[in-house]
Write an enzyme that holds these catalytic residues in place. Structure first.
Site, PDB file in Angstrom:
ATOM      1  N   ILE A  15      -3.860   5.364  10.120  1.00 54.64           N
ATOM      2  CA  ILE A  15      -3.994   6.794  10.371  1.00 54.64           C
ATOM      3  C   ILE A  15      -5.458   7.125  10.075  1.00 54.64           C
ATOM      4  CG2 ILE A  15      -3.076   7.329   8.068  1.00 54.64           C
ATOM      5  CD1 ILE A  15      -1.870   9.889   9.285  1.00 54.64           C
TER       6      ILE A  15
ATOM      7  N   GLY B 122      -5.637  15.326   9.913  1.00 58.13           N
ATOM      8  CA  GLY B 122      -4.907  14.274   9.197  1.00 58.13           C
ATOM      9  C   GLY B 122      -3.450  14.677   9.022  1.00 58.13           C
TER      10      GLY B 122
ATOM     11  N   ASN C 284      -9.072   4.483  -2.873  1.00 55.11           N
ATOM     12  CA  ASN C 284      -9.227   5.576  -1.915  1.00 55.11           C
ATOM     13  C   ASN C 284      -8.502   6.812  -2.465  1.00 55.11           C
ATOM     14  OD1 ASN C 284      -9.484   7.267   0.277  1.00 55.11           O
ATOM     15  ND2 ASN C 284      -8.865   5.738   1.789  1.00 55.11           N
TER      16      ASN C 284
ATOM     17  N   TYR D 239      -1.764  11.982   0.384  1.00 58.50           N
ATOM     18  CA  TYR D 239      -0.375  11.554   0.578  1.00 58.50           C
ATOM     19  C   TYR D 239       0.548  12.085  -0.514  1.00 58.50           C
ATOM     20  CZ  TYR D 239      -2.196   8.587   4.247  1.00 58.50           C
ATOM     21  OH  TYR D 239      -2.814   8.138   5.386  1.00 58.50           O
TER      22      TYR D 239
END
Length: 172
Positions: free
Chosen positions: A96, A108, A135, A142
């Site tokens: 993604i 996103g 990251n 998320y």
């Protein structure tokens, strides 16, 4: 903002290779040696490798266009195309990525929502992905979207072993 998703086909492989290399490089070049980065880009995103992935009927690549410009792409896998687990109830979000100039515009979220929509349409119980342990921007994104860390696995970046967190979101 006019958003459009387009399924990638074999005729798109050159463009897919370009955007995959560009977005991966933009995301991870600062934290990897140029030798390791270049080797990974060439092995993972060359046209023959991508053709093989496109031909797999358990994988799907989608381009995201914003106002007619290619903003990024998504790759999802199910069944035996998943890089791990290969459970029938799960859908893997393997890639993604957004081009840098399109980040910070909510795109996103659009890519993630599309992946979840695909999973829902295919009667999946959860979606999962791997995200590099360093990251923090992606991990935070998320987690904000309802994903939880459920484990980790090793990701090979050339010869270098890196750790990805496995993150999962249960679907209703």
């Amino acid at each position: 903002m006019d958003l459009d998703f387009k399924t990638c086909t074999l005729s798109d492989v050159e463009l897919l290779s370009e955007v995959a290399k560009e977005t991966f490089h933009e995301t991870f070049a600062d934290t990897n040696s140029s030798e390791t980065m270049n080797a990974y880009l060439e092995s993972s995103f060359n046209k023959e490798q991508l053709k093989k992935e496109i031909r797999n009927h358990n994988s799907l690549f989608l381009f995201l266009y914003s106002n007619g410009e290619l903003a990024g792409y998504l790759k999802v896998n199910e069944k035996d195309a998943q890089t791990e687990f290969q459970e029938k109830d799960g859908l893997e979000i393997e890639r993604i990525y957004l081009r840098k100039e399109f980040q910070g515009q909510g795109l996103g979220s659009s890519l993630l929502e599309k992946a979840i929509s695909i999973a829902t349409d295919r009667n999946k119980k959860y979606v999962w992905l791997g995200v590099w342990e360093h990251n923090e921007k992606a991990i935070s994104f998320y987690e904000h979207k309802g994903f939880a860390k459920t484990g980790s696995h090793t990701f090979l970046m050339g010869e270098e072993q890196q750790i990805d967190y496995i993150m999962r979101k249960e679907l209703n």
